[in-house]
Design an enzyme around this catalytic site. Structure first.
Site, PDB file in Angstrom:
ATOM      1  N   GLY A 187       8.588  -3.103   0.905  1.00  0.00           N
ATOM      2  CA  GLY A 187       9.542  -4.179   0.658  1.00  0.00           C
ATOM      3  C   GLY A 187      10.204  -4.101  -0.706  1.00  0.00           C
TER       4      GLY A 187
ATOM      5  CD  GLU B 223       3.212  -7.510   3.705  1.00  0.00           C
ATOM      6  OE1 GLU B 223       3.255  -7.968   4.860  1.00  0.00           O
ATOM      7  OE2 GLU B 223       4.118  -6.794   3.229  1.00  0.00           O
TER       8      GLU B 223
ATOM      9  CG  ASN C 291       4.521  -5.421  10.238  1.00  0.00           C
ATOM     10  OD1 ASN C 291       4.541  -6.539  10.772  1.00  0.00           O
ATOM     11  ND2 ASN C 291       3.802  -5.155   9.149  1.00  0.00           N
TER      12      ASN C 291
ATOM     13  CD  GLU D 112       2.614   0.051   6.020  1.00  0.00           C
ATOM     14  OE1 GLU D 112       3.637   0.165   6.692  1.00  0.00           O
ATOM     15  OE2 GLU D 112       2.098  -1.049   5.737  1.00  0.00           O
TER      16      GLU D 112
ATOM     17  CG  HIS E 185       0.329  -4.781   6.482  1.00  0.00           C
ATOM     18  ND1 HIS E 185       0.759  -5.311   5.287  1.00  0.00           N
ATOM     19  CD2 HIS E 185       1.342  -3.992   6.925  1.00  0.00           C
ATOM     20  CE1 HIS E 185       1.981  -4.861   5.036  1.00  0.00           C
ATOM     21  NE2 HIS E 185       2.356  -4.060   6.009  1.00  0.00           N
TER      22      HIS E 185
ATOM     23  CE  LYS F 196       5.953  -6.005   6.334  1.00  0.00           C
ATOM     24  NZ  LYS F 196       6.016  -5.563   4.937  1.00  0.00           N
TER      25      LYS F 196
ATOM     26  CB  SER G 220      11.323   1.237   1.231  1.00  0.00           C
ATOM     27  OG  SER G 220      10.905   0.060   0.566  1.00  0.00           O
TER      28      SER G 220
HETATM   29  P1  13P Z   1       9.168  -2.299   4.447  1.00  0.00           P
HETATM   30  O1  13P Z   1       9.669  -1.318   5.467  1.00  0.00           O
HETATM   31  O2  13P Z   1       9.909  -3.602   4.462  1.00  0.00           O
HETATM   32  O3  13P Z   1       9.000  -1.709   3.099  1.00  0.00           O
HETATM   33  O4  13P Z   1       7.673  -2.701   4.940  1.00  0.00           O
HETATM   34  C1  13P Z   1       6.784  -1.702   5.253  1.00  0.00           C
HETATM   35  C2  13P Z   1       5.591  -2.325   5.891  1.00  0.00           C
HETATM   36  O5  13P Z   1       4.841  -3.042   5.265  1.00  0.00           O
HETATM   37  C3  13P Z   1       5.365  -2.063   7.321  1.00  0.00           C
HETATM   38  O6  13P Z   1       4.112  -2.503   7.732  1.00  0.00           O
END
Ligand code: 13P
Length: 249
Positions: free
Chosen positions: A173, A97, A9, A167, A95, A11, A212
């Protein structure tokens, strides 16, 4: 036996140059990733480019979101049929976010899940708790509620054709990964809940872990019984790091 899936992903990251480089780096090393299924989810505007670059490779294409609508006066939206036309196989929905920063609730996420399916896309449904919810001991309630919204709208059968990504918000992140056992516990809860409704669906559905994941921790996560791969953020932006995770699958 469920196939391992590793999906990147990206982003809100990348430029024409950096994305061309990233894709060529991934394609250069994809040959030694064995049976692991691999996908990347670029920002919408780069989907046509990446679709072309991936032609003939085993790397599938996905979107990071999809409109709940198919067409019409919905300024700024991108629909499932549009994504399908450009070769997308997957669409991430719900997601954390999107849920936290754009106020997308369970019902809206369920409508996006339905829209993805209508277009012939495989939804990657993200679920997961915040740190506060984990500390309150309500992780399972939160994840169950997020799943139930989709099951109520689309039925349990629809989950069998989808992918679920667990997640935990506190691991996204942040560099903090759920331990393999912590992740496995929630994955087993999800599969057990689905098994209560339909054993075949529970057995079939791929449940990815996200938060992560790196080359250094992927193998131990993917070795857990109910973890069928990963949804990767930061580490999917560097070809070698992403490939290391794919090889761990
Ligand atoms: P990270 O791998 O940067 O923690 O992000 C995970 C994520 O949100 C994947 O959709």
């Amino acid at each position: 036996m469920r196939q391992t899936l590793v999906a990147g992903n990206w982003k809100l990251n990348g430029s024409l140059d950096s994305i061309k480089q990233l894709v060529s780096g991934i394609l250069a090393g994809i040959g030694d990733t064995g049976d692991t299924a691999v996908a990347v989810c670029p920002p919408f505007v780069y989907i046509p480019l990446v679709s072309e670059l991936l032609q003939g490779s085993k790397v599938a294409l996905g979107s990071q979101d999809v409109s709940d609508q198919d067409s019409g006066a919905f300024t700024g939206e991108v629909s499932g049929p549009m994504l399908k036309e450009f070769g997308c196989r997957y669409a991430i929905v719900g997601h954390s976010e999107r849920r936290a920063l754009y106020a997308e609730d369970d019902e809206f996420t369920a409508r996006k899940f339905a829209a993805a399916r209508r277009a012939g896309l495989t939804p990657i449904l993200c679920v997961g708790e915040t740190l506060e919810e984990r500390e309150q001991g309500i992780t399972e309630d939160v994840v169950a509620r997020q799943l139930d919204a989709v099951i109520e709208l689309e039925g349990i059968g629809a989950i069998g054709d989808a992918v679920i990504a667990y997640e935990p918000v506190w691991a996204i992140g942040t560099g903090k990964t759920a331990s393999p056992q912590q992740a496995q516990d929630v994955h087993a809860f999800i599969r057990g809940k689905l098994a209560g409704l339909d054993g075949g669906v529970a057995e079939k559905v791929q449940i990815l872990y996200g938060g992560s994941v790196k080359g250094s921790n992927a193998a131990e996560l993917f070795a857990m019984e109910d973890i069928d791969g990963g949804l990767i953020g930061g580490a999917s932006l560097v070809a070698d790091d992403f490939l290391a995770i794919c090889r761990a699958g």
